[in-house]
Structure formats: structure tokens, C-alpha cells
Design a protein around this motif. Structure first.
Motif, PDB file in Angstrom:
ATOM      1  N   LEU A 189      29.466  23.678  26.199  1.00 50.54           N
ATOM      2  CA  LEU A 189      30.493  24.710  25.596  1.00 50.54           C
ATOM      3  C   LEU A 189      30.065  25.001  24.284  1.00 50.54           C
ATOM      4  N   HIS A 190      29.829  23.791  23.492  1.00 52.25           N
ATOM      5  CA  HIS A 190      29.454  23.626  22.299  1.00 52.25           C
ATOM      6  C   HIS A 190      28.311  24.902  21.896  1.00 52.25           C
ATOM      7  N   THR A 191      27.149  24.478  22.680  1.00 51.33           N
ATOM      8  CA  THR A 191      25.910  25.243  22.788  1.00 51.33           C
ATOM      9  C   THR A 191      26.208  26.710  22.845  1.00 51.33           C
ATOM     10  N   GLU A 192      26.953  27.050  23.946  1.00 51.45           N
ATOM     11  CA  GLU A 192      27.162  28.419  24.357  1.00 51.45           C
ATOM     12  C   GLU A 192      28.219  29.257  23.151  1.00 51.45           C
ATOM     13  N   ARG A 193      29.065  28.383  22.591  1.00 54.39           N
ATOM     14  CA  ARG A 193      29.972  29.076  21.375  1.00 54.39           C
ATOM     15  C   ARG A 193      28.919  29.273  20.310  1.00 54.39           C
ATOM     16  N   PHE A 194      27.920  28.161  19.975  1.00 53.22           N
ATOM     17  CA  PHE A 194      27.069  28.339  18.802  1.00 53.22           C
ATOM     18  C   PHE A 194      26.442  29.848  19.059  1.00 53.22           C
ATOM     19  N   TRP A 195      25.545  30.033  20.318  1.00 56.59           N
ATOM     20  CA  TRP A 195      24.807  30.884  20.286  1.00 56.59           C
ATOM     21  C   TRP A 195      25.717  32.177  20.353  1.00 56.59           C
ATOM     22  N   GLN A 196      26.656  32.279  21.029  1.00 58.11           N
ATOM     23  CA  GLN A 196      27.718  33.611  20.771  1.00 58.11           C
ATOM     24  C   GLN A 196      28.024  33.933  19.317  1.00 58.11           C
ATOM     25  N   ASN A 197      28.262  32.693  18.645  1.00 54.37           N
ATOM     26  CA  ASN A 197      28.538  33.097  17.252  1.00 54.37           C
ATOM     27  C   ASN A 197      27.102  33.784  16.554  1.00 54.37           C
ATOM     28  N   GLN A 198      26.195  33.203  16.671  1.00 54.36           N
ATOM     29  CA  GLN A 198      24.957  33.420  16.314  1.00 54.36           C
ATOM     30  C   GLN A 198      24.561  34.904  16.703  1.00 54.36           C
ATOM     31  N   ARG A 199      25.111  35.361  17.928  1.00 53.87           N
ATOM     32  CA  ARG A 199      24.749  36.536  18.269  1.00 53.87           C
ATOM     33  C   ARG A 199      25.512  37.479  17.607  1.00 53.87           C
ATOM     34  N   LEU A 200      26.903  37.193  17.243  1.00 55.69           N
ATOM     35  CA  LEU A 200      27.782  38.058  16.487  1.00 55.69           C
ATOM     36  C   LEU A 200      27.442  38.043  14.984  1.00 55.69           C
ATOM     37  N   MET A 201      27.067  37.053  14.430  1.00 54.40           N
ATOM     38  CA  MET A 201      26.375  36.940  12.895  1.00 54.40           C
ATOM     39  C   MET A 201      25.144  37.924  12.786  1.00 54.40           C
ATOM     40  N   ASP A 202      24.237  37.996  13.879  1.00 53.19           N
ATOM     41  CA  ASP A 202      23.060  38.816  13.838  1.00 53.19           C
ATOM     42  C   ASP A 202      23.556  40.339  13.914  1.00 53.19           C
ATOM     43  N   GLU A 203      24.546  40.512  14.761  1.00 49.79           N
ATOM     44  CA  GLU A 203      24.955  41.934  14.894  1.00 49.79           C
ATOM     45  C   GLU A 203      25.647  42.401  13.626  1.00 49.79           C
ATOM     46  N   ALA A 204      26.337  41.592  12.885  1.00 50.02           N
ATOM     47  CA  ALA A 204      27.033  41.997  11.739  1.00 50.02           C
ATOM     48  C   ALA A 204      26.052  42.123  10.707  1.00 50.02           C
ATOM     49  N   PHE A 205      24.999  41.281  10.587  1.00 48.92           N
ATOM     50  CA  PHE A 205      23.842  41.381   9.521  1.00 48.92           C
ATOM     51  C   PHE A 205      23.226  42.750   9.818  1.00 48.92           C
ATOM     52  N   ALA A 206      22.867  43.053  11.140  1.00 45.36           N
ATOM     53  CA  ALA A 206      22.286  44.428  11.424  1.00 45.36           C
ATOM     54  C   ALA A 206      23.143  45.531  10.871  1.00 45.36           C
ATOM     55  N   THR A 207      24.203  45.525  10.985  1.00 46.31           N
ATOM     56  CA  THR A 207      25.293  46.604  10.894  1.00 46.31           C
ATOM     57  C   THR A 207      25.146  46.796   9.244  1.00 46.31           C
ATOM     58  N   SER A 208      25.095  45.698   8.771  1.00 47.85           N
ATOM     59  CA  SER A 208      25.124  45.663   7.228  1.00 47.85           C
ATOM     60  C   SER A 208      23.845  46.361   6.644  1.00 47.85           C
ATOM     61  N   LEU A 209      23.033  45.844   7.280  1.00 49.96           N
ATOM     62  CA  LEU A 209      21.586  46.496   6.874  1.00 49.96           C
ATOM     63  C   LEU A 209      21.560  47.866   7.170  1.00 49.96           C
ATOM     64  N   ARG A 210      21.961  48.505   8.204  1.00 51.97           N
ATOM     65  CA  ARG A 210      22.033  49.910   8.365  1.00 51.97           C
ATOM     66  C   ARG A 210      22.984  50.519   7.279  1.00 51.97           C
ATOM     67  N   ALA A 211      24.064  49.859   6.828  1.00 49.21           N
ATOM     68  CA  ALA A 211      24.976  50.641   6.027  1.00 49.21           C
ATOM     69  C   ALA A 211      24.088  50.676   4.701  1.00 49.21           C
ATOM     70  N   ILE A 212      23.309  49.657   4.324  1.00 45.80           N
ATOM     71  CA  ILE A 212      22.698  49.648   3.144  1.00 45.80           C
ATOM     72  C   ILE A 212      21.714  50.609   3.067  1.00 45.80           C
ATOM     73  N   CYS A 213      20.826  50.990   4.186  1.00 48.78           N
ATOM     74  CA  CYS A 213      19.677  51.902   4.316  1.00 48.78           C
ATOM     75  C   CYS A 213      20.425  53.174   4.508  1.00 48.78           C
ATOM     76  N   ALA A 214      21.547  53.443   4.954  1.00 48.01           N
ATOM     77  CA  ALA A 214      22.313  54.837   4.958  1.00 48.01           C
ATOM     78  C   ALA A 214      22.693  55.396   3.610  1.00 48.01           C
ATOM     79  N   ALA A 215      23.389  54.190   2.821  1.00 45.89           N
ATOM     80  CA  ALA A 215      23.835  54.493   1.369  1.00 45.89           C
ATOM     81  C   ALA A 215      22.383  54.933   0.445  1.00 45.89           C
ATOM     82  N   ALA A 216      21.519  54.080   0.619  1.00 47.18           N
ATOM     83  CA  ALA A 216      20.318  54.243  -0.033  1.00 47.18           C
ATOM     84  C   ALA A 216      19.619  55.597   0.177  1.00 47.18           C
ATOM     85  N   GLY A 217      19.740  55.900   1.571  1.00 50.19           N
ATOM     86  CA  GLY A 217      18.846  57.259   1.931  1.00 50.19           C
ATOM     87  C   GLY A 217      19.673  58.545   1.519  1.00 50.19           C
TER      88      GLY A 217
END
Length: 116
Positions: A66-94
Motif C-alpha cells: 500500500l505504501h508503494t502504491e501510494r508513493f507511485w500514485q503521488n509521483q504520477r500526480l506530481m509529474d502531471e502537475a509539473f507537466a501542466t506547469s511547464l505547459r503554462a510557462i510555454c504558453a506564457a512565453a509563446g
């Protein structure tokens, strides 16, 4: 001690497949940080029972799973948030909003440093 449980599911022949509902819930609660006392109260069992369960190797393996599953679930959420942030940066710069893009970068870097 616990061999590669991250790819296993609770009902595919794992040692915890035969757990009662109470024992499975106890492991889930303990994986979420609940104390033996709190688990016992919630499940209306003696705390000695929960302690005994917590000493069982299959129970420990399930908590680790369960700890491992939660870790990877949280990691996926962080990766998605990071990707969303990068898209916002690129959009603002563009759009020529260099100050906004720089503000986003600063916020993202501050967040990444603080969460590391």
C-alpha cells in the motif's frame, strides 16, 4: 525482506489474498498512519489483535504494498502537475509574456526545492 510487491494486486495469489475484510482495512488504516489503538477502536477489535496482525509477515507485506502504491500514485500526480506547469510557462512565453513566464518558473522552482 519484501520482494518487489509494487506490481502485485491483492487478489492475485499474494499472501494477503485471504485476509478478512477487517484485517485488510486494518492494514489500509495502518498504511495511512493510524495507530494500533485507533485501528482497534475503529474496527471494534482488541488492540492486541491488531498488534498481532501487525507482526504477521503477510500483513507487513500488504502495508508495504500500500505504501508503494501510494508513493507511485503521488509521483504520477506530481509529474502531471509539473507537466501542466511547464505547459503554462510555454504558453506564457509563446504569447510574449516573459515576466509571467519567469514568475511561473520561479514559483515552480521554489515548489520543487521545497518539496525535495
Amino acid at each position: 525482506m519484501i520482494a518487489r510487491v509494487k506490481d502485485l494486486e491483492p487478489d492475485d495469489g499474494t499472501p494477503w489474498a485471504g485476509f478478512t475484510d477487517r484485517k485488510r482495512i486494518a492494514a489500509e488504516m495502518m498504511a495511512s498512519g493510524e495507530t494500533i489503538q485507533r485501528v482497534a477502536e475503529a474496527l471494534k477489535v482488541n488492540r492486541t489483535t491488531v498488534w498481532r496482525w501487525s507482526q504477521d509477515e503477510a500483513f507487513k507485506a500488504y502495508v508495504q504494498y500500500l505504501h508503494t502504491e501510494r508513493f507511485w500514485q503521488n509521483q504520477r500526480l506530481m509529474d502531471e502537475a509539473f507537466a501542466t506547469s511547464l505547459r503554462a510557462i510555454c504558453a506564457a512565453a509563446g504569447e510574449g509574456n516573459a515576466q509571467v513566464a519567469l514568475g511561473y518558473v520561479r514559483a515552480l522552482l521554489t515548489y520543487k526545492v521545497a518539496s525535495s
